[in-house]
Design an enzyme around this catalytic site. Structure first.
Site, PDB file in Angstrom:
ATOM      1  N   ARG A  91       1.164 -10.745  -9.113  1.00 21.41           N
ATOM      2  CA  ARG A  91       0.820  -9.362  -8.803  1.00 21.41           C
ATOM      3  C   ARG A  91       2.080  -8.522  -8.572  1.00 21.41           C
ATOM      4  O   ARG A  91       2.147  -7.358  -8.964  1.00 21.41           O
ATOM      5  CB  ARG A  91      -0.081  -9.310  -7.562  1.00 21.41           C
ATOM      6  CG  ARG A  91      -1.425 -10.006  -7.750  1.00 21.41           C
ATOM      7  CD  ARG A  91      -2.339  -9.745  -6.581  1.00 21.41           C
ATOM      8  NE  ARG A  91      -2.636  -8.321  -6.464  1.00 21.41           N
ATOM      9  CZ  ARG A  91      -3.165  -7.756  -5.383  1.00 21.41           C
ATOM     10  NH1 ARG A  91      -3.411  -8.486  -4.317  1.00 21.41           N
ATOM     11  NH2 ARG A  91      -3.430  -6.458  -5.350  1.00 21.41           N
ATOM     12  N   GLN A 132      -5.174   1.344   1.365  1.00 18.43           N
ATOM     13  CA  GLN A 132      -5.566  -0.062   1.432  1.00 18.43           C
ATOM     14  C   GLN A 132      -4.853  -0.874   0.359  1.00 18.43           C
ATOM     15  O   GLN A 132      -4.913  -2.102   0.369  1.00 18.43           O
ATOM     16  CB  GLN A 132      -7.079  -0.201   1.242  1.00 18.43           C
ATOM     17  CG  GLN A 132      -7.903   0.513   2.297  1.00 18.43           C
ATOM     18  CD  GLN A 132      -9.385   0.458   1.976  1.00 18.43           C
ATOM     19  OE1 GLN A 132     -10.058  -0.511   2.299  1.00 18.43           O
ATOM     20  NE2 GLN A 132      -9.885   1.506   1.328  1.00 18.43           N
ATOM     21  N   ASN A 133      -4.189  -0.169  -0.568  1.00 20.12           N
ATOM     22  CA  ASN A 133      -3.546  -0.832  -1.692  1.00 20.12           C
ATOM     23  C   ASN A 133      -2.204  -1.429  -1.275  1.00 20.12           C
ATOM     24  O   ASN A 133      -1.472  -0.854  -0.474  1.00 20.12           O
ATOM     25  CB  ASN A 133      -3.333   0.157  -2.838  1.00 20.12           C
ATOM     26  CG  ASN A 133      -4.644   0.741  -3.324  1.00 20.12           C
ATOM     27  OD1 ASN A 133      -5.694   0.114  -3.196  1.00 20.12           O
ATOM     28  ND2 ASN A 133      -4.598   1.940  -3.866  1.00 20.12           N
ATOM     29  N   THR A 158     -12.393   4.244  -3.032  1.00 21.17           N
ATOM     30  CA  THR A 158     -12.695   3.100  -2.176  1.00 21.17           C
ATOM     31  C   THR A 158     -14.131   2.646  -2.363  1.00 21.17           C
ATOM     32  O   THR A 158     -15.015   3.448  -2.651  1.00 21.17           O
ATOM     33  CB  THR A 158     -12.456   3.430  -0.700  1.00 21.17           C
ATOM     34  OG1 THR A 158     -13.393   4.413  -0.272  1.00 21.17           O
ATOM     35  CG2 THR A 158     -11.041   3.943  -0.477  1.00 21.17           C
ATOM     36  N   CYS A 197       8.926 -13.185   7.165  1.00 18.87           N
ATOM     37  CA  CYS A 197       9.493 -14.497   7.477  1.00 18.87           C
ATOM     38  C   CYS A 197       8.809 -15.079   8.709  1.00 18.87           C
ATOM     39  O   CYS A 197       8.845 -14.477   9.784  1.00 18.87           O
ATOM     40  CB  CYS A 197      11.000 -14.396   7.715  1.00 18.87           C
ATOM     41  SG  CYS A 197      11.761 -15.997   8.119  1.00 18.87           S
ATOM     42  N   HIS A 212      -2.806  -2.545   4.707  1.00 21.94           N
ATOM     43  CA  HIS A 212      -3.006  -3.936   4.296  1.00 21.94           C
ATOM     44  C   HIS A 212      -1.717  -4.609   3.838  1.00 21.94           C
ATOM     45  O   HIS A 212      -1.766  -5.654   3.195  1.00 21.94           O
ATOM     46  CB  HIS A 212      -4.067  -4.017   3.194  1.00 21.94           C
ATOM     47  CG  HIS A 212      -5.450  -3.712   3.697  1.00 21.94           C
ATOM     48  ND1 HIS A 212      -6.485  -3.337   2.863  1.00 21.94           N
ATOM     49  CD2 HIS A 212      -5.976  -3.733   4.950  1.00 21.94           C
ATOM     50  CE1 HIS A 212      -7.578  -3.130   3.583  1.00 21.94           C
ATOM     51  NE2 HIS A 212      -7.280  -3.363   4.851  1.00 21.94           N
ATOM     52  N   LEU A 225     -15.202   7.026  -8.431  1.00 23.88           N
ATOM     53  CA  LEU A 225     -15.778   6.897  -9.768  1.00 23.88           C
ATOM     54  C   LEU A 225     -17.289   6.784  -9.689  1.00 23.88           C
ATOM     55  O   LEU A 225     -18.023   7.347 -10.510  1.00 23.88           O
ATOM     56  CB  LEU A 225     -15.188   5.663 -10.472  1.00 23.88           C
ATOM     57  CG  LEU A 225     -15.453   5.530 -11.967  1.00 23.88           C
ATOM     58  CD1 LEU A 225     -14.893   6.727 -12.723  1.00 23.88           C
ATOM     59  CD2 LEU A 225     -14.838   4.234 -12.499  1.00 23.88           C
ATOM     60  N   ASP A 274       0.119  -2.155  -3.647  1.00 26.45           N
ATOM     61  CA  ASP A 274       1.108  -1.775  -4.652  1.00 26.45           C
ATOM     62  C   ASP A 274       2.010  -0.676  -4.085  1.00 26.45           C
ATOM     63  O   ASP A 274       1.807  -0.191  -2.971  1.00 26.45           O
ATOM     64  CB  ASP A 274       0.421  -1.323  -5.946  1.00 26.45           C
ATOM     65  CG  ASP A 274      -0.486  -0.106  -5.752  1.00 26.45           C
ATOM     66  OD1 ASP A 274       0.015   0.944  -5.317  1.00 26.45           O
ATOM     67  OD2 ASP A 274      -1.705  -0.210  -6.017  1.00 26.45           O
ATOM     68  N   CYS A 315      15.270 -16.320   3.645  1.00 30.44           N
ATOM     69  CA  CYS A 315      14.938 -15.055   4.300  1.00 30.44           C
ATOM     70  C   CYS A 315      16.167 -14.148   4.276  1.00 30.44           C
ATOM     71  O   CYS A 315      17.268 -14.580   4.644  1.00 30.44           O
ATOM     72  CB  CYS A 315      14.494 -15.311   5.734  1.00 30.44           C
ATOM     73  SG  CYS A 315      14.350 -13.801   6.732  1.00 30.44           S
TER      74      CYS A 315
END
Length: 237
Positions: free
Chosen positions: A59, A91-92, A177, A117, A109, A203, A94, A136
């Site tokens: 990802r 909430q993403n 969402t 670490c 999130h 959507l 990316d 680390c």
């Protein structure tokens, strides 16, 4: 409609899906071929860290293949021009909001491009492969990094800051969402309780659509820029 000063915006997978980021659910979702229990819980990491690390490495690598879309860019423009307070909660995991230019941004999130670490409890920017057990960046110990991601069963980040913002906003907006994942799914009810106007752009209707004063259905890349132009021009939602 009252004048709007303070805005809280929540974004979910739908806003990034238009950039080509795979969502979790659906026939082509990230969960296909993986159970949640196998890749997105602390127990899964303890049981098979290699599987979990490879899942998130894939990802993370995908981020180089996608770019912010018109919705991300419009929200960054709104932040830059809005005279009142604004908090963008995503909430993403990316980095598309970051790359679009948003700075008043909270990743509730966690982030794919961050490593946590477990040896020193430090968090550091990270773009490589954790499956290789790198050191680390802060304490130099090997084999103790995990994705800085909030997994199922863990507490989302900065909830106190989020809850305070919800008590003070005049407008709460939810974009892309599902309305199925708590605590984010309950933000609209909290905002309404404290008197905010509420707007959903999605959507399809979310599971919590009935909680919103307004719902607008369509692609985020079309709805969000139009809404940003509207609110910047008139100060109304």
């Amino acid at each position: 409609m009252k004048d709007i000063q303070n805005i809280v915006i929540l974004t979910g997978a739908g806003i990034s899906a238009e950039s080509g980021v795979a969502t979790f659910r659906g026939p082509d979702g990230l969960w296909e071929g993986h159970r949640v229990e196998d890749v997105a819980t602390p127990e899964a990491f303890a049981r098979d860290s290699d599987l979990v690390q490879k899942f998130y490495d894939e990802r993370r690598a995908q981020l180089a293949t996608v770019a912010p879309n018109a919705a991300h860019l419009a929200l960054a423009e709104l932040e830059a021009k809005w005279p009142g307070d604004l908090l963008l909660i995503t909430q993403n995991v990316d980095d598309l909001h970051d790359r679009a230019g948003s700075q008043k941004l909270l990743h509730m999130h966690g982030e794919l491009s961050s490593a946590w670490c477990l040896a020193c409890d430090g968090r550091s920017p990270f773009t490589g492969q954790m499956a290789l057990d790198p050191a680390c960046p802060q304490c130099d110990q090997f084999g103790h990094l995990r994705p800085d991601i909030v997994w199922f069963g863990e507490m989302p980040y900065q909830m106190e800051r989020i809850e305070l913002a919800l008590t003070q906003c005049d407008l709460f907006v939810s974009i892309g969402t599902s309305g199925a994942v708590y605590p984010a799914a309950g933000f609209v009810q909290s905002a309404r309780h404290y008197g905010a106007e509420t707007l959903e752009m999605n959507l399809d209707p979310s599971e919590g659509s009935f909680h919103f004063h307004q719902s607008r259905m369509g692609r985020a890349g079309e709805l969000v820029p139009a809404w940003v132009e509207q609110i910047l021009s008139h100060g109304l939602c």
